[in-house]
Design an enzyme around this catalytic site. Structure first.
Site, PDB file in Angstrom:
ATOM      1  N   LYS A 117       0.833  -1.207   0.000  1.00 53.56           N
ATOM      2  CA  LYS A 117       0.000   0.000   0.000  1.00 53.56           C
ATOM      3  C   LYS A 117       0.869   1.260   0.000  1.00 53.56           C
ATOM      4  O   LYS A 117       1.732   1.425   0.853  1.00 53.56           O
ATOM      5  CB  LYS A 117      -0.902   0.005   1.227  1.00 53.56           C
ATOM      6  CG  LYS A 117      -1.709   1.295   1.394  1.00 53.56           C
ATOM      7  CD  LYS A 117      -2.353   1.360   2.761  1.00 53.56           C
ATOM      8  CE  LYS A 117      -3.026   2.700   3.020  1.00 53.56           C
ATOM      9  NZ  LYS A 117      -2.083   3.842   3.040  1.00 53.56           N
ATOM     10  N   LEU A 151      -4.333   0.152   7.453  1.00 58.74           N
ATOM     11  CA  LEU A 151      -3.174   1.030   7.494  1.00 58.74           C
ATOM     12  C   LEU A 151      -3.696   2.450   7.328  1.00 58.74           C
ATOM     13  O   LEU A 151      -4.558   2.700   6.473  1.00 58.74           O
ATOM     14  CB  LEU A 151      -2.173   0.697   6.386  1.00 58.74           C
ATOM     15  CG  LEU A 151      -1.393  -0.617   6.531  1.00 58.74           C
ATOM     16  CD1 LEU A 151      -0.481  -0.827   5.338  1.00 58.74           C
ATOM     17  CD2 LEU A 151      -0.587  -0.641   7.822  1.00 58.74           C
ATOM     18  N   ASP A 152      -3.187   3.369   8.121  1.00 60.32           N
ATOM     19  CA  ASP A 152      -3.637   4.751   8.052  1.00 60.32           C
ATOM     20  C   ASP A 152      -3.383   5.356   6.674  1.00 60.32           C
ATOM     21  O   ASP A 152      -2.589   4.841   5.883  1.00 60.32           O
ATOM     22  CB  ASP A 152      -2.914   5.593   9.110  1.00 60.32           C
ATOM     23  CG  ASP A 152      -3.261   5.169  10.520  1.00 60.32           C
ATOM     24  OD1 ASP A 152      -4.334   4.583  10.712  1.00 60.32           O
ATOM     25  OD2 ASP A 152      -2.439   5.422  11.426  1.00 60.32           O
ATOM     26  N   TYR A 153      -4.009   6.483   6.437  1.00 59.91           N
ATOM     27  CA  TYR A 153      -3.889   7.201   5.163  1.00 59.91           C
ATOM     28  C   TYR A 153      -2.430   7.424   4.775  1.00 59.91           C
ATOM     29  O   TYR A 153      -2.042   7.204   3.628  1.00 59.91           O
ATOM     30  CB  TYR A 153      -4.631   8.539   5.286  1.00 59.91           C
ATOM     31  CG  TYR A 153      -4.629   9.382   4.032  1.00 59.91           C
ATOM     32  CD1 TYR A 153      -5.457   9.075   2.957  1.00 59.91           C
ATOM     33  CD2 TYR A 153      -3.805  10.509   3.930  1.00 59.91           C
ATOM     34  CE1 TYR A 153      -5.467   9.850   1.807  1.00 59.91           C
ATOM     35  CE2 TYR A 153      -3.815  11.298   2.785  1.00 59.91           C
ATOM     36  CZ  TYR A 153      -4.641  10.965   1.730  1.00 59.91           C
ATOM     37  OH  TYR A 153      -4.646  11.735   0.591  1.00 59.91           O
ATOM     38  N   THR A 155       0.207   5.835   6.134  1.00 58.43           N
ATOM     39  CA  THR A 155       1.057   4.677   6.411  1.00 58.43           C
ATOM     40  C   THR A 155       1.115   3.795   5.172  1.00 58.43           C
ATOM     41  O   THR A 155       0.114   3.598   4.499  1.00 58.43           O
ATOM     42  CB  THR A 155       0.517   3.879   7.608  1.00 58.43           C
ATOM     43  OG1 THR A 155       0.475   4.734   8.754  1.00 58.43           O
ATOM     44  CG2 THR A 155       1.424   2.696   7.922  1.00 58.43           C
TER      45      THR A 155
END
Length: 286
Positions: A117, A151-153, A155
């Site tokens: 990602k 996963l955060d924006y 990360t």
């Protein structure tokens, strides 16, 4: 790369039969339907016996248990034409179950994919703010997949995707003890001795974080790379712990989830985990 943006997660369904094509929608419709399914007293659920509707549909790839429970609340699931008003009834098969009036197809074998990602997209099917999602980046020819955790924006790194909602849940539960490893680039001052204190866990703003194995990889001036391995995966855990020590995180990468590593996978790439590797991992997981 070809992209997609699904309007909302949709279950893997068998061909739609003729007849009434619309299942009752809405919580009021589900509660008020005269033919609503009546719930029997709770029974003991066994792995080799009858399963709760939420668990059966999760295994069939309709969604996670939470997704299924939400569908039940919305009146989208029926059994033999009767609206299901609670996800607890025990069933031995998917026969007679429909979602939005469509029969649920038999589950296919569990698949697991790795996805590198990038930062700047969210782990969701859609975003009210209009931000890019992981589904905008994934190839269109993939089966319907659910992310394992989030996963955060901002990360990046390894995000696992599966077609099996029950397997997803097992991987996410802290009780399963599946390790996640992250590498963080941070600005500030911290020592290895401070990081080693995290092996005992830490409480921040009333939230208790469990054992974290943290190591100072290298330092250049006041910038350093820190590697952290944990099993809980609470919301923004790595960032909050490092910020607690006064560090400013400028980059965060997940490099491992359980037995599966990011390795040299290019940013934005996706591949399927070989069946033998998946089998070994599931056998070890129990």
């Amino acid at each position: 790369m070809t992209t997609r943006r699904p309007p909302r997660p949709s279950p893997r369904l068998a061909p739609k039969p003729s007849g009434d094509r619309d299942a009752p929608k809405g919580r009021r419709a589900a509660r008020g339907a005269a033919s609503a399914l009546k719930i029997k007293p709770a029974e003991t659920e066994r792995e080799d016996g009858p399963q709760r509707i939420a668990k059966l549909l999760a295994r069939a790839g309709v969604g996670s248990r939470r997704d299924v429970e939400r569908m039940v609340e919305e009146g989208r699931i029926a059994l033999n034409g009767q609206v299901v008003v609670h996800p607890a009834p025990l069933l031995t098969s998917l026969e007679g179950l429909t979602v939005d009036g469509n029969p649920v197809a038999k589950p296919v074998s569990t698949r697991l994919y790795r996805f590198n990602k990038p930062a700047g997209c969210i782990t969701a099917a859609r975003d009210p703010k209009g931000r890019k999602t992981i589904y905008d980046l994934l190839p269109r020819d993939l089966p319907r997949l659910m992310p394992v955790g989030r996963l955060d924006y901002n990360t990046e790194g390894l995000l696992l995707l599966t077609n099996d909602g029950e397997f997803k849940r097992q991987l996410e539960l802290p009780a399963s003890g599946v390790e996640r490893t992250y590498r963080a680039r941070a600005f500030g001052d911290i020592s290895q001795a401070q990081l080693e204190e995290l092996a005992m866990g830490i409480e921040i703003d009333g939230v208790r974080y469990g054992k974290i194995d943290a190591n100072l990889e290298r330092r250049t001036g006041r910038n350093q790379w820190v590697e952290m391995t944990l099993t809980e995966g609470k919301n923004r855990e790595v960032r909050k712990v490092l910020e607690h020590f006064g560090l400013q995180v400028s980059r965060l990468i997940r490099t491992r989830y359980g037995a599966f590593e990011l390795g040299g996978m290019p940013l934005g790439a996706v591949d399927v985990v070989p069946r033998d590797e998946l089998f070994k991992f599931r056998r070890h997981l129990g």
